[in-house]
Design a protein around this motif. Structure first.
Motif, PDB file in Angstrom:
ATOM      1  N   UNK A   1       0.993  -1.105  -0.081  1.00 37.61           N
ATOM      2  CA  UNK A   1      -0.146   0.280  -0.010  1.00 37.61           C
ATOM      3  C   UNK A   1       0.889   1.257  -0.113  1.00 37.61           C
ATOM      4  N   UNK A   2       1.930   1.118   0.651  1.00 41.02           N
ATOM      5  CA  UNK A   2       2.903   2.212   0.601  1.00 41.02           C
ATOM      6  C   UNK A   2       3.446   2.394  -0.597  1.00 41.02           C
TER       7      UNK A   2
ATOM      8  N   UNK B   1       1.037   4.161  -2.777  1.00 44.18           N
ATOM      9  CA  UNK B   1       0.943   5.656  -2.262  1.00 44.18           C
ATOM     10  C   UNK B   1       2.082   6.404  -3.097  1.00 44.18           C
ATOM     11  N   UNK B   2       3.073   5.745  -3.481  1.00 43.34           N
ATOM     12  CA  UNK B   2       4.341   6.521  -4.198  1.00 43.34           C
ATOM     13  C   UNK B   2       3.869   6.512  -5.746  1.00 43.34           C
TER      14      UNK B   2
ATOM     15  N   UNK C   1      -3.629  10.159  -2.424  1.00 45.59           N
ATOM     16  CA  UNK C   1      -4.240   9.423  -1.260  1.00 45.59           C
ATOM     17  C   UNK C   1      -5.721   9.465  -1.642  1.00 45.59           C
TER      18      UNK C   1
ATOM     19  N   UNK D   1      -0.625  15.301  -8.270  1.00 44.50           N
ATOM     20  CA  UNK D   1       0.534  16.135  -7.696  1.00 44.50           C
ATOM     21  C   UNK D   1       2.008  16.110  -8.294  1.00 44.50           C
TER      22      UNK D   1
ATOM     23  N   UNK E   1      -2.106   8.161   7.016  1.00 45.57           N
ATOM     24  CA  UNK E   1      -2.272   8.191   5.764  1.00 45.57           C
ATOM     25  C   UNK E   1      -1.604   9.147   5.107  1.00 45.57           C
ATOM     26  N   UNK E   2      -1.841  10.567   5.677  1.00 44.56           N
ATOM     27  CA  UNK E   2      -1.274  11.751   5.363  1.00 44.56           C
ATOM     28  C   UNK E   2       0.414  11.793   5.366  1.00 44.56           C
TER      29      UNK E   2
ATOM     30  N   UNK F   1       2.034   9.056   5.166  1.00 43.59           N
ATOM     31  CA  UNK F   1       2.892   8.060   4.359  1.00 43.59           C
ATOM     32  C   UNK F   1       2.612   8.566   2.919  1.00 43.59           C
ATOM     33  N   UNK F   2       1.518   9.327   2.566  1.00 38.35           N
ATOM     34  CA  UNK F   2       1.152   9.404   1.136  1.00 38.35           C
ATOM     35  C   UNK F   2       2.349  10.743   0.986  1.00 38.35           C
TER      36      UNK F   2
ATOM     37  N   UNK G   1       6.050   9.136   0.804  1.00 39.83           N
ATOM     38  CA  UNK G   1       6.111   8.244  -0.271  1.00 39.83           C
ATOM     39  C   UNK G   1       6.386   8.844  -1.800  1.00 39.83           C
ATOM     40  N   UNK G   2       5.548  10.044  -1.912  1.00 44.04           N
ATOM     41  CA  UNK G   2       5.513  10.781  -2.974  1.00 44.04           C
ATOM     42  C   UNK G   2       7.098  11.458  -2.896  1.00 44.04           C
TER      43      UNK G   2
ATOM     44  N   UNK H   1      -2.366  18.017   0.963  1.00 42.02           N
ATOM     45  CA  UNK H   1      -1.323  17.327   0.104  1.00 42.02           C
ATOM     46  C   UNK H   1      -1.610  18.099  -1.222  1.00 42.02           C
TER      47      UNK H   1
END
Lengths: 135, 119
Positions: A68-69, A72-73, A77, A129, B17-18, B20-21, B24-25, B95
């Motif tokens: 899942x991580x 997210x890359x 989200x 993004x 989640x915030x 990690x998001x 990860x970006x 985000x």
């Protein structure tokens, strides 16, 4: 480039859903074989982990967290949240088909709404993004 | 007590989640091969905010376990779904994700579905 990125996102999503469903099923199956009732005592959890299905379930769930991580890359989200909810639909179908559970019409309607909503979100740009991938 | 558990669970889920998001970006695209998982574990060890996100995941998981011990699943699942709304709103404002009409409609349909499945 953008198309291969989208394919990779859907492949990772499918892998995540498979790991999550397998992990939950193995965990539930294994926990049913553990005689002790769980409490705050950590030794009970350690003992439960000796069950091979519980151990397999934990490994699959840890891998699903990492997957899942990775997802997210690749995607927003606000994209990942609704599309991964397809897992609820999978749980309802597994419950009906393999475990022969009674599934109410309310639950089927819920599963249908999740599936439709996930399809709708899935049709939007997965990453808004990062310039190269945004609409 | 049950509302305190819900508040802790929702806060931990949203933070997880915030973080990690965002992290990860920043870390860039990851793969899910054996090597990919090893690199991901190294990334978690290197990035403190990502590690904090994973810790929040653990808090959320154990709070959910505590909630389902004392409350029926038909309460716990829809209650946990409230994080979904909060996260979608924060994804837009924190985000800076673009959330158009189609994504909003889809997210609302999924939310309604989760409440029906859990209810």
């Amino acid at each position: 480039m953008r198309r291969s990125g989208a394919l990779k996102t859907w492949a990772v999503l499918l892998f995540f859903l498979t790991l999550k469903a397998a992990g939950n099923s193995w965990m539930a199956w294994g926990m049913k074989q553990v005689p002790e009732r769980m409490s705050l005592d950590p030794s009970l959890y350690l003992h439960a982990m000796l069950n091979p299905f519980v151990a397999l379930g934990i490994i699959a769930l840890i891998l699903s967290l990492l997957t899942r991580m990775a997802l997210l890359s690749l995607a927003d989200l606000s994209f990942v949240l609704p599309v991964t909810a397809i897992g609820y639909v999978v749980a309802v179908v597994i419950g009906k088909v393999w475990l022969h559970e009674a599934v109410s019409s309310q639950r089927w309607l819920g599963a249908l709404l999740i599936f439709g909503g996930a399809l709708l979100v899935g049709s939007t740009s997965r990453n808004t993004t990062t310039k190269a991938d945004s609409e | 007590m049950k509302w305190l558990l819900v508040a802790v669970m929702v806060t931990a889920t949203v933070l997880a989640d915030l973080l990690q998001s965002h992290e990860m970006k920043q870390a860039g695209e990851q793969s899910v091969s054996a090597g990919g998982f090893a690199r991901l574990l190294q990334t978690i060890a290197r990035r403190r905010l990502l590690f904090l996100g994973v810790a929040c995941n653990a808090v959320s998981f154990f709070t959910f376990m505590a909630l389902v011990q004392s409350e029926p699943l038909s309460f716990a699942v829809p209650a946990s779904a409230s994080s979904f709304v909060l996260e979608t709103v924060l994804a837009k404002f924190v985000l800076h994700e673009h959330i158009g009409a189609r994504r909003t409609a889809g997210a609302l349909a999924v939310l309604a579905g989760v409440v029906l499945v859990g209810g």
